[in-house]
Design an enzyme around this catalytic site. Structure first.
Site, short mmCIF file in Angstrom:
data_model
loop_
_atom_site.label_atom_id
_atom_site.label_comp_id
_atom_site.label_asym_id
_atom_site.label_seq_id
_atom_site.Cartn_x
_atom_site.Cartn_y
_atom_site.Cartn_z
CG LEU A 1 -1.72 -1.03 1.52
CD1 LEU A 1 -2.50 -1.00 2.43
CD2 LEU A 1 -2.96 -0.58 0.20
CE LYS B 1 9.83 15.89 -2.40
NZ LYS B 1 8.95 15.43 -3.27
N GLY C 1 12.13 19.20 -19.02
CA GLY C 1 10.52 19.73 -18.28
C GLY C 1 11.84 20.79 -17.17
CB ILE D 1 8.40 16.00 -11.11
CG1 ILE D 1 7.04 15.51 -10.08
CG2 ILE D 1 9.71 14.44 -10.83
CD1 ILE D 1 6.24 14.36 -10.54
CB VAL E 1 14.05 16.70 -27.09
CG1 VAL E 1 14.74 15.75 -27.44
CG2 VAL E 1 14.96 17.67 -25.31
CB ALA F 1 10.23 14.69 -15.17
CB ALA G 1 0.31 12.62 -1.48
CG HIS H 1 13.05 36.79 17.74
ND1 HIS H 1 13.89 37.45 15.88
CD2 HIS H 1 14.74 37.55 17.65
CE1 HIS H 1 14.73 38.03 16.22
NE2 HIS H 1 15.22 38.00 17.40
P1 FAD Z 1 -1.31 7.40 -6.49
O1 FAD Z 1 -0.42 7.25 -5.09
O2 FAD Z 1 -1.23 7.37 -7.67
O3 FAD Z 1 -2.11 5.57 -6.17
C1 FAD Z 1 -3.09 5.07 -7.17
C2 FAD Z 1 -3.04 3.42 -7.01
O4 FAD Z 1 -3.87 2.92 -7.78
C3 FAD Z 1 -1.77 2.76 -7.52
O5 FAD Z 1 -0.78 2.39 -6.44
C4 FAD Z 1 -1.97 1.73 -7.93
O6 FAD Z 1 -0.91 0.73 -8.00
C5 FAD Z 1 -3.37 1.75 -7.88
N1 FAD Z 1 -4.31 1.15 -9.05
C6 FAD Z 1 -4.12 1.47 -10.61
N2 FAD Z 1 -4.76 0.99 -10.97
C7 FAD Z 1 -5.24 0.03 -10.95
C8 FAD Z 1 -6.39 -1.20 -11.09
N3 FAD Z 1 -6.91 -0.44 -12.59
N4 FAD Z 1 -6.39 -1.69 -10.31
C9 FAD Z 1 -5.85 -1.77 -9.09
N5 FAD Z 1 -5.27 -0.84 -8.25
C10 FAD Z 1 -4.70 0.49 -9.61
N6 FAD Z 1 2.93 14.91 -4.43
C11 FAD Z 1 2.86 15.75 -2.26
O7 FAD Z 1 1.99 16.45 -2.08
N7 FAD Z 1 4.41 16.27 -2.31
C12 FAD Z 1 5.13 15.80 -3.13
O8 FAD Z 1 6.14 16.02 -2.32
C13 FAD Z 1 5.49 14.78 -4.05
N8 FAD Z 1 6.60 14.61 -4.65
C14 FAD Z 1 6.36 13.53 -5.87
C15 FAD Z 1 7.55 13.36 -6.23
C16 FAD Z 1 7.39 11.80 -7.65
C17 FAD Z 1 9.02 11.82 -8.16
C18 FAD Z 1 6.51 11.92 -8.44
C19 FAD Z 1 5.83 11.12 -9.65
C20 FAD Z 1 5.31 12.75 -7.23
C21 FAD Z 1 5.24 13.48 -6.60
N9 FAD Z 1 3.81 13.75 -5.87
C22 FAD Z 1 4.24 14.83 -4.50
C23 FAD Z 1 2.58 13.02 -6.54
C24 FAD Z 1 1.79 12.57 -5.78
O9 FAD Z 1 2.93 11.11 -5.72
C25 FAD Z 1 0.28 12.00 -6.04
O10 FAD Z 1 -0.23 13.03 -6.09
C26 FAD Z 1 0.01 10.64 -5.23
O11 FAD Z 1 0.89 9.56 -4.74
C27 FAD Z 1 -1.79 10.75 -5.77
O12 FAD Z 1 -2.37 9.80 -4.96
P2 FAD Z 1 -3.40 9.27 -5.59
O13 FAD Z 1 -3.88 8.02 -4.33
O14 FAD Z 1 -5.02 9.94 -5.87
O15 FAD Z 1 -3.08 7.85 -6.63
#
Ligand code: FAD
Length: 472
Positions: free
Chosen positions: A37, A50, A182, A186, A239, A270, A321, A445
């Site tokens: 999870l 991070k 990009g 990210i 590019v 990215a 997130a 402060h």
């Molecule tokens: P996700 O975290 O993408 O989770 C979706 C889940 O659904 C996944 O586990 C996937 O396996 C599952 N899934 C998808 N389709 C199916 C299916 N058909 N059947 C079963 N399971 C499925 N956000 C921040 O707020 N702060 C940050 O510092 C930050 N840094 C980031 C750095 C990077 C490199 C990246 C890539 C993203 C970052 N983000 C950050 C963005 C953040 O990760 C996302 O906004 C967040 O994870 C979204 O949450 P979510 O629950 O919507 O989806």
């Protein structure tokens, strides 16, 4: 299998919704194709990035100590140890989520879910163990399938020298040189990590500035710092061609860049993220998606299908997130009949570079575009005792104040620790605070948090650390 609430996706949106729904008495089944999870955020996003940025920060802080007469020898990098340390962070957190789901009796199923109809999911095996049933019938379903890196065919070479953020976070090596395609958050965060580890990093950004959309005066100190940390920053450039040649990636740039083809040991692409909605067989339901694949919802997170809600990245920007988790709570409250709506005044965003950039609520760029009548009050960190003490006077804190209501409607901060400071701004904006509330609240402060009250003082003409009196 039957369940009252099926949730597809175990990221911050999905697990937050699952845990709250279970706490409110629902029977919940959480389906994710991953063995653990946490979603993108925990497994290959926020947390691992991070963790590695922490290494970059400690290393550059150590280098800054030269200013104070303290020098260290060259750093010794043990990439295996670094990867293992990062992995331990992820494992601890994902194990915590597992424990929390067990305690709440949330059934977690590892499978790839698709819709058969508005009440049934088809579950395909996603690992070596197939799910106990290939069908899950539900009363309600919450879509929380997140997003994945956007792909551009031109940049999609079949070589591990061309990476997306997931591959880059695996830290396969410290390449001699790296091009980040990009200039969004990210790309800049990953570039910061690799530059600190010793790669010569270049960035290519199509628009005229890094972090498109972010207020220019916040980006300026970061741009200046990255000009020294990175080898080249190409703006107004894209590019035009890319090829895998002689153990390197040859890149042809088009635009302001005057260089000929350049060779990079690795390229990180990215260029944004796209919602995971295409493979769910949503056509079997009444759920609607827009032209970008974003699931369309109302403020109570309901889709056009009365039995299906959507939260997190799959339901649109900003793909963050904390916004995903908040939507998870709104969706569940809506399901149990509470008067919840997703209608925030301020969603914070943080770029964890050095310096950090953070903002919440209305930005100056948006205020101009919308012709909003706002005052902008800025406090330069050069006037902060704490910023001086830590040698970081490159920061700024600003408030946007709505002239009609006299309330703060936006905040922007650049400087180290901006991401921690923005929380106060979110509370102030959500509570409809006036600059007087911020100026009259005594801040400790010497801290950088004082810059938030000092910027409010600037608006009121009562800032004593600067000479900017407002004559009455
Ligand atoms: P996700 O975290 O993408 O989770 C979706 C889940 O659904 C996944 O586990 C996937 O396996 C599952 N899934 C998808 N389709 C199916 C299916 N058909 N059947 C079963 N399971 C499925 N956000 C921040 O707020 N702060 C940050 O510092 C930050 N840094 C980031 C750095 C990077 C490199 C990246 C890539 C993203 C970052 N983000 C950050 C963005 C953040 O990760 C996302 O906004 C967040 O994870 C979204 O949450 P979510 O629950 O919507 O989806």
């Amino acid at each position: 299998m039957d369940t009252q609430l099926a949730i597809i996706g175990g990221g911050p949106a999905g697990y937050t919704a699952a845990f709250l729904a279970a706490d409110l008495g629902m029977s919940v089944t959480l389906v994710d194709r991953e063995p653990h999870l946490g979603g993108v955020c925990l497994l290959r996003g926020c947390i691992p990035s991070k963790a590695l940025l922490h290494v970059a920060k400690a290393k550059s802080e150590a280098a800054r100590l030269a200013d104070w007469g303290v020098t260290f020898g060259a750093a010794n990098l043990d990439l295996d140890a670094m990867r293992a340390r990062k992995q331990r962070v992820i494992q601890t957190l994902t194990a915590g989520l597992k424990q929390l789901s067990v305690r709440r009796k949330v059934r977690v199923v590892r499978a790839r879910a698709t819709f058969e109809d508005s009440h049934t999911l088809h579950l395909e095996p996603a690992g070596s163990e197939p799910p106990e049933d290939d069908r899950l019938r539900f009363e309600h379903c919450i879509l929380a399938t997140g997003s994945e890196p956007a792909k551009i065919p031109l940049l999609d070479l079949p070589t591990d020298r061309v990476m997306n953020s997931t591959a880059a976070l695996e830290l396969p090596e410290v390449p001699e040189s790296m091009l980040v395609v990009g200039g969004g958050y990210i790309g800049l965060e990953m570039g910061t990590i690799y530059a600190a580890l010793g790669s010569r990093v270049s960035v290519v950004e199509m628009t005229g500035g890094l972090l498109p959309g972010v207020d220019r005066n916040l980006v300026k100190p970061l741009y200046k710092k990255l000009q020294s940390d990175f080898e080249t920053i190409y703006l107004n450039t894209k590019v035009a061609a890319m090829a895998d040649r002689n153990g390197a990636i040859e890149v042809v740039l088009e635009g302001d860049a005057k260089d000929g083809p350049r060779q990079f040991s690795r390229v990180l692409v990215a260029v944004g993220r796209r919602p995971n909605s295409a493979d769910l067989r949503l056509e079997k339901t009444r759920v609607e998606v827009d032209e970008r694949g974003v699931v369309v919802v109302n403020p109570r997170r309901r889709t056009a299908d009365p039995h299906i809600l959507a939260i997190g990245d799959v339901s649109g920007e900003p793909m963050l997130a904390h916004k995903a988790a908040h939507e998870g709570k709104v969706a569940v409250k809506a399901l149990v009949g509470q008067p919840a709506e997703f209608a925030p005044r301020a969603i914070p965003a943080v770029v964890f570079t050095d310096p950090e950039i953070a903002w919440a609520g209305l930005t100056e760029t948006e205020a101009k575009a919308q012709n909003r009548d706002v005052d902008v009050a800025q406090f330069p960190w050069a006037a902060s005792g704490r910023a001086r003490a830590v040698g970081r006077t490159d920061g700024t804190t600003k408030w946007l104040i709505d002239r009609a209501s006299g309330r703060v409607v936006g905040c922007g901060i650049v400087g180290p620790g901006a991401g921690e400071l923005i929380g106060e701004a979110v509370v102030a904006i959500e509570m409809g605070a006036a600059p007087r509330d911020l100026a009259n609240a005594i801040h400790p402060h010497p801290t950088l948090s004082e810059t938030l009250s000092s910027a409010a003082d600037v608006h009121l003409g009562t800032a004593t650390d600067l000479y900017r009196p407002k004559r009455i």
